[in-house]
Design a protein around this motif. Sequence first.
Motif, PDB file in Angstrom:
ATOM      1  N   MET A   1       0.823  -1.212   0.000  1.00 29.80           N
ATOM      2  CA  MET A   1       0.000   0.000   0.000  1.00 29.80           C
ATOM      3  C   MET A   1       0.862   1.270   0.000  1.00 29.80           C
ATOM      4  O   MET A   1       0.649   2.185  -0.772  1.00 29.80           O
ATOM      5  N   LEU A   2       1.845   1.310   0.910  1.00 28.62           N
ATOM      6  CA  LEU A   2       2.750   2.454   1.008  1.00 28.62           C
ATOM      7  C   LEU A   2       4.166   1.988   0.713  1.00 28.62           C
ATOM      8  O   LEU A   2       4.634   0.990   1.275  1.00 28.62           O
ATOM      9  N   SER A   3       4.846   2.707  -0.165  1.00 35.21           N
ATOM     10  CA  SER A   3       6.239   2.413  -0.477  1.00 35.21           C
ATOM     11  C   SER A   3       7.047   3.699  -0.361  1.00 35.21           C
ATOM     12  O   SER A   3       6.696   4.712  -0.979  1.00 35.21           O
ATOM     13  N   VAL A   4       8.087   3.652   0.448  1.00 35.14           N
ATOM     14  CA  VAL A   4       8.954   4.807   0.683  1.00 35.14           C
ATOM     15  C   VAL A   4      10.353   4.440   0.224  1.00 35.14           C
ATOM     16  O   VAL A   4      10.910   3.425   0.653  1.00 35.14           O
ATOM     17  N   GLU A   5      10.914   5.243  -0.668  1.00 36.13           N
ATOM     18  CA  GLU A   5      12.218   4.924  -1.236  1.00 36.13           C
ATOM     19  C   GLU A   5      13.191   6.083  -1.056  1.00 36.13           C
ATOM     20  O   GLU A   5      12.952   7.191  -1.522  1.00 36.13           O
ATOM     21  N   ASP A   6      14.256   5.816  -0.324  1.00 40.45           N
ATOM     22  CA  ASP A   6      15.431   6.696  -0.252  1.00 40.45           C
ATOM     23  C   ASP A   6      15.062   8.132   0.129  1.00 40.45           C
ATOM     24  O   ASP A   6      15.489   9.093  -0.518  1.00 40.45           O
ATOM     25  N   ILE A   7      14.267   8.269   1.200  1.00 35.84           N
ATOM     26  CA  ILE A   7      13.847   9.597   1.640  1.00 35.84           C
ATOM     27  C   ILE A   7      14.971  10.267   2.429  1.00 35.84           C
ATOM     28  O   ILE A   7      15.509   9.702   3.383  1.00 35.84           O
ATOM     29  N   THR A   8      15.326  11.457   2.011  1.00 36.26           N
ATOM     30  CA  THR A   8      16.231  12.311   2.777  1.00 36.26           C
ATOM     31  C   THR A   8      15.485  13.592   3.117  1.00 36.26           C
ATOM     32  O   THR A   8      14.601  14.025   2.367  1.00 36.26           O
ATOM     33  N   ALA A   9      15.817  14.191   4.257  1.00 37.07           N
ATOM     34  CA  ALA A   9      15.132  15.415   4.677  1.00 37.07           C
ATOM     35  C   ALA A   9      16.082  16.258   5.510  1.00 37.07           C
ATOM     36  O   ALA A   9      16.948  15.727   6.230  1.00 37.07           O
ATOM     37  N   ARG A  10      15.885  17.568   5.418  1.00 34.62           N
ATOM     38  CA  ARG A  10      16.741  18.517   6.121  1.00 34.62           C
ATOM     39  C   ARG A  10      15.925  19.560   6.865  1.00 34.62           C
ATOM     40  O   ARG A  10      14.800  19.865   6.496  1.00 34.62           O
ATOM     41  N   TYR A  11      16.527  20.099   7.906  1.00 36.23           N
ATOM     42  CA  TYR A  11      16.100  21.344   8.532  1.00 36.23           C
ATOM     43  C   TYR A  11      17.263  22.303   8.380  1.00 36.23           C
ATOM     44  O   TYR A  11      18.251  22.227   9.121  1.00 36.23           O
ATOM     45  N   GLY A  12      17.188  23.165   7.376  1.00 38.06           N
ATOM     46  CA  GLY A  12      18.324  24.031   7.090  1.00 38.06           C
ATOM     47  C   GLY A  12      19.517  23.203   6.657  1.00 38.06           C
ATOM     48  O   GLY A  12      19.438  22.379   5.746  1.00 38.06           O
ATOM     49  N   GLU A  13      20.641  23.372   7.344  1.00 39.74           N
ATOM     50  CA  GLU A  13      21.848  22.626   7.023  1.00 39.74           C
ATOM     51  C   GLU A  13      21.888  21.256   7.676  1.00 39.74           C
ATOM     52  O   GLU A  13      22.745  20.429   7.362  1.00 39.74           O
ATOM     53  N   ALA A  14      20.978  20.997   8.605  1.00 37.25           N
ATOM     54  CA  ALA A  14      20.991  19.739   9.346  1.00 37.25           C
ATOM     55  C   ALA A  14      20.222  18.664   8.592  1.00 37.25           C
ATOM     56  O   ALA A  14      19.027  18.821   8.320  1.00 37.25           O
ATOM     57  N   GLN A  15      20.882  17.558   8.259  1.00 35.22           N
ATOM     58  CA  GLN A  15      20.215  16.446   7.602  1.00 35.22           C
ATOM     59  C   GLN A  15      19.638  15.523   8.664  1.00 35.22           C
ATOM     60  O   GLN A  15      20.348  15.042   9.541  1.00 35.22           O
ATOM     61  N   VAL A  16      18.329  15.284   8.562  1.00 36.99           N
ATOM     62  CA  VAL A  16      17.618  14.511   9.578  1.00 36.99           C
ATOM     63  C   VAL A  16      17.354  13.088   9.107  1.00 36.99           C
ATOM     64  O   VAL A  16      17.501  12.125   9.866  1.00 36.99           O
TER      65      VAL A  16
END
Length: 230
Positions: free
Chosen positions: A1-16
């Motif tokens: 149903m849900l597929s998530v692939e290679d998610i990257t996320a940032r808050y400003g310069e900080a990679q979360v």
Amino acid sequence: MLSVEDITARYGEAQVLRGVSLDVAAGEVVTLVGRNGAGKTTLLRCLMGLHRSMAGRIELDGRDITKLAPHKRCRLGLGYVPDDRGIYSTLTVEENLTLPPTTGPDAWSLEKVYETFPVLAERRRQAGTHLSGGEQQMLSVARVLRMGARLLLADEPTEGLAPLLVQQIGEIIRTVKAHGVTVLLIEQNIHFASTVADRHYLISQGRVVESLDNTEVEQRENELLAYLGI
């Protein structure tokens, strides 16, 4: 149903988030387990379209929804229950349930909500501030089902609740699963998670480091509790 692939996320310069990939099958309850700051809430916000500083791919029922606005994801059946529950505290239970629009064919009727959660029927004239923590959580879940959610994203539904209320949250999750709703939830309480979920993703420093079934959680419970700092 849900597929998530290679998610990257940032808050400003900080990679979360650092390349998170996972899958949730229809009808499953899956938990995201990890220490505070591991990126779990950010991941749910990415799935809901509330955090736009991200890259990767999100599919729902085989459809790419990565660039869809939050309200369009809602219409496709995504429902989000934040950690603060997000109910309108000065409105009655029934007003909380009927104010948001229904967004799809899977929306629960008010009658179905009251049949499934009788305590909400009993409290329907009471304001949100007069509900217990467990009842508020029940209302927040019922509201997104009333809107039409088929996949429920829940952020730490048991946080700050007494053990008896935690048991009630477990019953809520099992009830919505029995009605065919898929659930992806953040949960620090690994013992509780093993009583409601089919599988678990362990997240550390913005990455999925392990996928565990309930047998593995039971065998490694002490290790996982120590890892989580509980």
